[in-house]
Design an enzyme around this catalytic site. Structure first.
Site, PDB file in Angstrom:
ATOM      1  N   HIS A 181     -25.365  16.644 -29.205  1.00 38.72           N
ATOM      2  CA  HIS A 181     -26.607  16.487 -28.426  1.00 38.72           C
ATOM      3  C   HIS A 181     -27.675  17.471 -28.895  1.00 38.72           C
ATOM      4  O   HIS A 181     -28.424  18.015 -28.087  1.00 38.72           O
ATOM      5  CB  HIS A 181     -26.354  16.632 -26.923  1.00 38.72           C
ATOM      6  CG  HIS A 181     -25.160  15.867 -26.424  1.00 38.72           C
ATOM      7  ND1 HIS A 181     -24.842  14.614 -26.885  1.00 38.72           N
ATOM      8  CD2 HIS A 181     -24.193  16.190 -25.520  1.00 38.72           C
ATOM      9  CE1 HIS A 181     -23.735  14.184 -26.287  1.00 38.72           C
ATOM     10  NE2 HIS A 181     -23.326  15.119 -25.463  1.00 38.72           N
ATOM     11  N   HIS A 182     -27.729  17.705 -30.214  1.00 39.43           N
ATOM     12  CA  HIS A 182     -28.754  18.552 -30.830  1.00 39.43           C
ATOM     13  C   HIS A 182     -29.579  17.730 -31.817  1.00 39.43           C
ATOM     14  O   HIS A 182     -29.718  18.104 -32.976  1.00 39.43           O
ATOM     15  CB  HIS A 182     -28.116  19.723 -31.582  1.00 39.43           C
ATOM     16  CG  HIS A 182     -27.311  20.646 -30.742  1.00 39.43           C
ATOM     17  ND1 HIS A 182     -26.364  21.515 -31.270  1.00 39.43           N
ATOM     18  CD2 HIS A 182     -27.303  20.865 -29.400  1.00 39.43           C
ATOM     19  CE1 HIS A 182     -25.805  22.211 -30.293  1.00 39.43           C
ATOM     20  NE2 HIS A 182     -26.353  21.832 -29.147  1.00 39.43           N
ATOM     21  N   PRO A 183     -30.126  16.578 -31.412  1.00 41.95           N
ATOM     22  CA  PRO A 183     -30.801  15.719 -32.390  1.00 41.95           C
ATOM     23  C   PRO A 183     -32.098  16.340 -32.897  1.00 41.95           C
ATOM     24  O   PRO A 183     -32.788  17.049 -32.179  1.00 41.95           O
ATOM     25  CB  PRO A 183     -31.080  14.442 -31.596  1.00 41.95           C
ATOM     26  CG  PRO A 183     -31.227  14.913 -30.182  1.00 41.95           C
ATOM     27  CD  PRO A 183     -30.225  16.030 -30.044  1.00 41.95           C
TER      28      PRO A 183
END
Length: 592
Positions: free
Chosen positions: A529-531
């Site tokens: 969830h670090h796009p």
């Protein structure tokens, strides 16, 4: 006497619990009130600065421009208020799939996610004031200088070295009273991790205990740091529960954004649409998925693809949505034969723990359970290891937010049925993954979700890097510092990987084959969830984050990151927003 004291503690905890529940409900109701909301009856709107998205970057920019600019500021946010419960650290995962989560799903993954339903990854994104900073795990990262020096060298970004960004990173770091660092004495796991640093002193590894954006036991995100203090300013207006649907460009010789089309639904779900004019700058802070989606839906992107979708082309910019990157995590469960304490039923039902949290904000309720990290920045394939002190994992809750098939979940957590199990999870990841995906349109309308393909593990170098991360994590877990925990690594017994392991010797030597580890990561690995990277510096925006060819449009969010951050990116995004604000304010000063 002892029994009597326990009864007093229990009764006291119940009374405090009832009182706190009442207080939370009241605060939650109060939290729904958002002040300074734009009055929609006028229908004629014009602002100097229009900011799209109230996440980490949007909240930071709004605060700085409201404080220091002479212009008017409008902040548009698709969601509303998160409410008070979002501030309780341990309840973080319960927000996912709720009203404050966009709840995106990836397209079926070709190279990974085989243990997930339809091979699709859950991609949570915050929806409301504070954005994903109110949905994330609150972890602070000071930044890693060589990340930015690599931007400078590899992407020809002359003014994006560590020397350029370091002052803003220092300014973005929360003040001492606004962060919580896990103390060494927090648990047997934090002690073991601390002691193991000396054992691996010959390695160029960086050991650190987790630092959270938590103040007095409550989430302290950009919402509290930046946005709330300026919320009642006369220069600022908010437009919550509103979706920006498209950007209109002027047809003058110098192309620039003239207005945005906004849609707001009334109580009958009937949509009201209106334009908001932009006098000075349009600032896109909608995140790595929705900023490129908005640009593409506005006819700003690759002209060939836009024409195929039947969208009129306003501005040809071929790399919008390309270059998406994210960290990829491989979790492995370790049971221990000692009291951690780790997160399980015993910990959560303890009246003492509840009393400590309500009275001082301390204990397991006051953080998310991520206790520490090990990073090998200098390795040829930089990797990271994260230690999560959770002994018991709730099957239905975790499957809901991860999209795991039941068989894969139970292989990963074979003691899922034991609610009192003590243990922890070590999470192995590649800090600089090479795999790249994209964001595209599934539909012309912004009301429909974008098409998101992270393309995890498409580059074989990521496989080798992740294997190295797992093997080094095993070295830490089997070190003498961890021996007193009596750890047992539970190598998942996946039917699809049975030809490669785990065999009995793997549980003894803790060295399964590379083929097994590759099979494992392609089945149970999860996105971080670090796009980022979908509107990258040097390809979509210039060195001052201005969209190429559009003088008054800047992208200020994680989509500008040309390469991944070697840690949690939230504080880096705050720093980038601070830097963007200095350019914007300087331009305003020069123009005046």
């Amino acid at each position: 006497m002892g029994m009597h004291f326990q009864k007093i503690i229990c009764v006291g905890a119940v009374v405090i619990g009832c009182f706190s529940t009442l207080l939370i409900l009241v605060c939650k109701l109060l939290g729904e009130n958002i002040s300074n909301v734009l009055f929609l009856e006028d229908r004629e709107f014009e602002f100097d600065y229009v900011i799209v998205g109230a996440g980490t970057a949007g909240s930071t920019l709004t605060s700085l421009l409201t404080k220091h600019s002479n212009g008017s500021v409008l902040l548009i946010e698709a969601g509303g208020s998160f409410g008070y419960l979002s501030r309780i650290p341990l309840l973080t995962t319960f927000q996912q799939k709720g009203i404050n989560d966009w709840s995106f799903l990836s397209v079926p993954q070709k190279h990974s996610s085989k243990g997930l339903i339809e091979q699709r990854q859950c991609l949570p994104r915050g929806k409301g004031l504070g954005g994903s900073a109110n949905l994330n795990y609150m972890l602070h990262f000071d930044g890693h200088g060589p990340d930015f020096d690599a931007w400078h060298k590899l992407h020809n970004l002359s003014d994006w070295s560590w020397a350029d960004i370091r002052p803003f990173m220092a300014a973005a770091k929360p003040k001492p009273g606004e962060i919580f660092e896990v103390p060494r004495s927090y648990s047997t796991l934090s002690q073991a991790l601390d002691e193991s640093e000396a054992e691996f002193s010959h390695k160029h590894w960086h050991f650190r205990r987790s630092v959270y954006n938590i103040k007095n036991g409550l989430r302290h995100s950009v919402l509290q740091q930046f946005l709330l203090p300026v919320l009642n300013s006369v220069k600022l207006r908010l437009l919550p529960q509103a979706l920006v649907k498209s950007i209109s460009l002027s047809s003058t010789s110098i192309q620039k954004a003239s207005s945005v089309l906004v849609g707001v639904k009334d109580e009958h779900s009937k949509e009201l649409e209106f334009h908001i004019k932009v006098r000075r700058e349009l600032l896109l802070c909608a995140g790595a998925y929705q900023t490129p989606q908005l640009l593409l839906a506005s006819g700003i992107g690759d002209s060939t693809k836009l024409t195929q979708l039947g969208l009129p082309v306003q501005h040809h910019l071929p790399l919008v949505g390309q270059g998406l990157h994210d960290h990829f995590n491989v979790p492995l469960f370790v049971s221990i034969d000692t009291i951690g304490p780790t997160l399980n039923q015993r910990t959560l039902l303890s009246p003492i723990n509840l009393f400590n949290y309500l009275s001082t904000g301390s204990g397991p309720f006051g953080n998310f359970g991520v206790l520490g990290h090990v990073a090998a920045y200098e390795d040829q394939t930089p990797f990271g290891i994260t230690f999560f002190g959770a002994g018991a994992i709730d099957e239905s809750a975790f499957m809901s937010i991860s999209n795991f098939k039941r068989s894969a979940f139970r292989a990963l957590f074979p003691r899922y049925h034991n609610a009192s199990q003590e243990g922890f999870i070590f999470i192995s990841s590649c800090l600089q993954p090479k795999s790249r995906g994209f964001v595209a349109l599934q539909h012309k309308s912004m009301r429909r979700n974008p098409l998101i393909d992270p393309n995890y593990l498409s580059n074989k170098q990521d496989v080798a890097c992740t294997i190295a991360a797992i093997r080094n994590a095993v070295k830490v877990v089997t070190s003498s510092a961890f021996a007193k925990l009596r750890p047992r690594i539970h190598w998942p017994k996946l039917q699809e990987c049975a030809n490669f392991g785990p065999f009995e010797r793997d549980f003894v030597k803790q060295h399964p084959s590379d083929n097994y580890l590759e099979c494992l990561m392609r089945h149970i690995g999860l996105g971080s969830h670090h796009p980022g990277g979908s509107c990258a510096l040097g390809s979509v925006v210039d060195s001052q984050l201005r969209l190429y060819g559009l003088a008054n449009v800047r992208v200020v969010d994680a989509s500008v990151l040309p390469r991944p951050i070697s840690g949690n990116p939230n504080t880096v995004i705050t720093a980038i927003a601070m830097r963007a604000a200095t350019w914007i304010l300087k331009n305003e000063l020069q123009d005046s």
